[in-house]
Design an enzyme around this catalytic site. Structure first.
Site, short mmCIF file in Angstrom:
data_model
loop_
_atom_site.label_atom_id
_atom_site.label_comp_id
_atom_site.label_asym_id
_atom_site.label_seq_id
_atom_site.Cartn_x
_atom_site.Cartn_y
_atom_site.Cartn_z
N HIS B 220 17.07 34.99 20.38
CA HIS B 220 16.73 36.47 20.79
C HIS B 220 15.26 36.64 20.81
O HIS B 220 14.92 37.59 21.38
CB HIS B 220 17.42 37.47 19.91
N SER B 224 18.05 34.03 26.69
CA SER B 224 19.05 33.13 27.08
C SER B 224 18.41 32.19 28.29
O SER B 224 17.86 32.65 29.07
CB SER B 224 20.65 33.56 27.20
N LYS B 248 32.90 39.38 28.77
CA LYS B 248 33.38 37.95 29.43
C LYS B 248 33.63 37.02 28.50
O LYS B 248 34.49 36.23 28.38
CB LYS B 248 31.87 37.60 30.27
N ASP B 249 32.65 37.08 27.24
CA ASP B 249 32.89 36.30 26.09
C ASP B 249 34.21 36.63 25.49
O ASP B 249 34.97 35.61 24.97
CB ASP B 249 31.99 36.57 25.10
N GLU B 292 38.14 11.04 12.08
CA GLU B 292 38.57 12.11 12.79
C GLU B 292 37.79 11.70 14.22
O GLU B 292 36.78 11.17 14.63
CB GLU B 292 38.29 13.41 12.28
#
Lengths: 264, 447
Positions: B220, B224, B248-249, B292
């Site tokens: 922030h 971005s 959108k997220d 894994e």
């Protein structure tokens, strides 16, 4: 029209080619068998697929096979008699099944251990008191507990079925040690367990064929239930969850489009 | 009436309760600033969903994890049984455990895509280097947490995986053995090990939360990155975070969760190893010890170094094979950490760097291939080339070589040599260009 016909002939070609390929691949599968590669049979089980459920009659027959055959050596220590309700037994029937065994309990108020008939709240009684006793009774190898066997092996139920039906004469040149057995499904093809099933060994009351492959299928079903008693509940819940999420995603997409309309 | 330094920047809220709180602690002002009106580049694609998705997964893991911890017993005698009790007797215990178990995999899927996004669009470049470093720290913490979590059910793979991985530290010269015994709390992986792994498995996620906070804080400050890699210049280039990106997220998250749910409900054990449903037995070693799936590329790099590193044709050895493998494995992550200084090319996005783009996509394929090899036995024969027997280890060595060459050779080389494609003036122009080419392609399809 013409296009369609072309498509059809294309399709035919494809089918023929794949059929030819399959025909070619069959002998090679046989060849690998004689070399001793372990072979897992793909059995169609009722509990497979996203909507699969347990076949209750098969579960009950599988329990019968376990109790009459497997339980002589293999424990099922994570399953309680009360869990058998899921197989369609009434509480009274479960009491009778549990009461067939004698379990050690205690100490009582006098400090003595005592024996009593099994109760529905007991876990399945193990055939041996401990692993040392199990090993001593089985040529040094502990027969594995079966409560999780279908989850603890690749191919789960198919593996159990394949082991039970995989006994055969050892091919020429393969020497099997005393007390060991040749098995097509076992990794390395040598297994300590003697062939446990034979045709007619367990008498079914519902007219189901009393043959090894049927016993194997039933007991594999039963052991899958023993390992995953939540399977039906899980899948049914899953269908609802996925349906909800798909609808929800659709709505979210519509709202997103609406909001972004001004920007585009 | 002035109330402190924030008062001047504050716009009063209508709701009296919110206003009362905000006057005393301007938390609503902060949320509005950082998540309401926060100016966000308007050209994000769906790759930009994965930060929010990773955040959702972290919360999911903590909530299900705490619930599981209420029923789990970290003692080698009963750990396995307590997990089975959760699966059979605890109400919806199977659901909570399967969400947690598959959640680890889907957390890693989200984070791997998130990292790839950062690499492809150059999000690591100035001024976002520190943001990137926090991200790599989160990734390392996640790996530690996931590794220790896998030990807790105390199955065969738990025990043997823990044995193999902790033993890596014995490769450190002089103090290696002491360090390993210190980690174990004894002379083998045993009850003290399980106990401390549980304690750390519970602790580390909260450390991750802390670093995530720093990660978002740094984000922030710089704002971005975006698919064009061009910094926003005017208001035309950005949109307020809410409602555009919250929406959108949310949509992307629901799609991701649907796939995740398909695993939880229909194939909960597909990503695990069957051996972990056999209780740990120090006397029986599994045929193949594999970690894994999300560790497999690094495991392949570890095993690829099966030779001593020294001066050829002499007896001088700098690193023995084992130490070499361990250094290569940790080095592979260190490469990601220092990526901002290896790639100094002024253009961020791979969209305008065709050569970088190819090199990066080959890198992704090689990492996936390393993962495939990591799941196979070492030195397994693959093919005969003349008299030369090609094994999985050879493939792993070639891929490992490319992995390091990508960072240490290709990135610095392209930084100096690569000529970027012509770039749009601004994000807005980039969007308009994209729409034009879309229309063109639509027209050609109609014709």
């Amino acid at each position: 029209m013409k296009k369609n016909m072309e498509k059809n002939s294309m399709f035919k070609k494809l089918v023929l080619t794949s059929a030819a390929l399959m025909a070619l691949s069959v002998p090679s599968a046989n060849a690998s068998e004689s070399k001793g590669v372990h072979e897992i049979v793909d059995v169609p089980f009722s509990f497979e697929g996203p909507l699969g459920t347990y076949d209750k009659a098969s579960l009950q027959r599988g329990l019968m096979v376990y109790r009459q055959v497997c339980s002589a050596c293999h424990s099922l220590k994570r399953v309680a008699y009360r869990n058998l309700e899921a197989l369609g037994y009434t509480p009274d029937q479960i009491k009778t099944i549990a009461g067939d065994v004698t379990v050690m309990d205690g100490p009582n108020d006098e400090g003595e251990m005592f024996e009593r008939p099994g109760r529905p709240s007991d876990r399945f009684k193990s055939p041996f008191a401990n692993d040392k006793a199990a090993a001593a009774g089985n040529g040094g190898a502990v027969p594995p507990d079966l409560s999780l066997i279908t989850k603890a092996r690749h191919n789960g139920a198919d593996y159990v079925y394949s082991i039970l039906t995989g006994y055969a004469e050892a091919p020429h040149g393969v020497v099997i040690a005393e007390g060991k057995h040749y098995n097509k499904a076992m990794d390395g093809n040598v297994i300590a367990m003697a062939p446990p099933l034979s045709d007619g060994a367990v008498s079914y009351e519902d007219g189901t064929p009393q043959i090894v492959s049927q016993y194997a299928k039933d007991v594999a079903t039963f052991l899958t239930w023993a390992a995953e008693p939540e399977l039906e509940h899980r899948k049914q819940m899953g269908v609802k969850v996925i349906l909800f999420l798909c609808v929800f995603a659709g709505i979210m997409y519509a709202v997103k489009r609406q909001i972004w309309k001004k920007v585009h | 009436m002035s109330a402190g330094p924030h008062a001047s920047q504050r716009t009063p809220f209508q709701n009296p309760v919110i206003e009362w709180v905000d006057q005393r602690l301007p938390i609503f002002t902060m949320v509005n600033k950082e998540y309401g009106v926060f100016p966000t580049p308007k050209n994000f694609n769906y790759f930009w969903n994965f930060g929010a998705i990773a955040m959702f997964m972290l919360v999911t893991m903590i909530v299900t994890g705490i619930t599981l911890a209420m029923h789990y017993a970290a003692n080698t005698g009963i750990a396995f049984d307590s997990v089975e009790r959760i699966m059979r007797d605890v109400n919806y215990g199977w659901l909570i455990r399967y969400i947690h178990m598959n959640g680890a995999s889907f957390f890693f899927i989200a984070v791997y895509i998130h990292i790839f996004r950062g690499m492809y669009y150059g999000s690591y470049k100035a001024p976002r280097e520190l943001l990137w470093i926090f991200g790599v720290v989160i990734f390392l913490l996640m790996m530690a947490t996931a590794f220790m979590g896998y030990v807790l059910p105390w199955g065969q793979m738990s025990f043997w995986g823990a044995t193999v991985i902790t033993n890596l530290f014995s490769a450190i010269p002089v103090v290696g053995t002491s360090i390993v015994e210190w980690l174990w709390g004894g002379f083998s992986v045993d009850n003290p090990t399980l106990n401390r792994f549980f304690a750390l498995h519970y602790l580390l996620p909260f450390v991750i939360v802390g670093v995530v906070f720093l990660h978002i804080w740094a984000l922030h400050v710089t704002g971005s990155n975006n698919p064009s890699g061009i910094e926003p210049k005017t208001e035309k280039d950005t949109l307020p975070f809410h409602p555009y990106y919250t929406m959108k997220d949310s949509f992307g998250l629901v799609v991701f969760v649907a796939i995740y749910a398909a695993f939880v409900f229909f194939m909960p054990n597909a990503l695990g190893h069957p051996d972990n449903y056999t209780p740990a037995n120090p006397m029986v070693t599994p045929a193949h010890i594999v970690p894994e799936w999300y560790f497999l590329p690094f495991y392949a790099i570890l095993r690829a170094i099966n030779f001593d590193i020294g001066i050829p044709f002499t007896d001088i050895v700098f690193f023995e094979a084992k130490l070499g493998g361990v250094l290569a494995m940790f080095g592979s992550i260190a490469m990601v950490l220092i990526m901002p200084w290896l790639d100094k090319h002024p253009v961020r996005s791979a969209r305008y760097r065709p050569k970088f783009r190819v090199a990066l996509l080959v890198f992704v394929v090689s990492v996936l291939a390393l993962g495939k090899i990591g799941g196979m036995p070492a030195d397994a024969p693959l093919a005969h080339i003349g008299s030369f027997l090609l094994t999985t280890t050879h493939i792993a060595q070639i891929l490992t070589l490319y992995y390091f060459a990508f960072f240490l050779v290709i990135l610095p080389y392209l930084s100096k040599r690569e000529r970027p494609l012509p770039m749009p003036e601004s994000i807005n122009d980039a969007v308009l260009q994209g729409q034009k080419s879309d229309q063109k392609s639509e027209k050609c399809c109609e014709a």
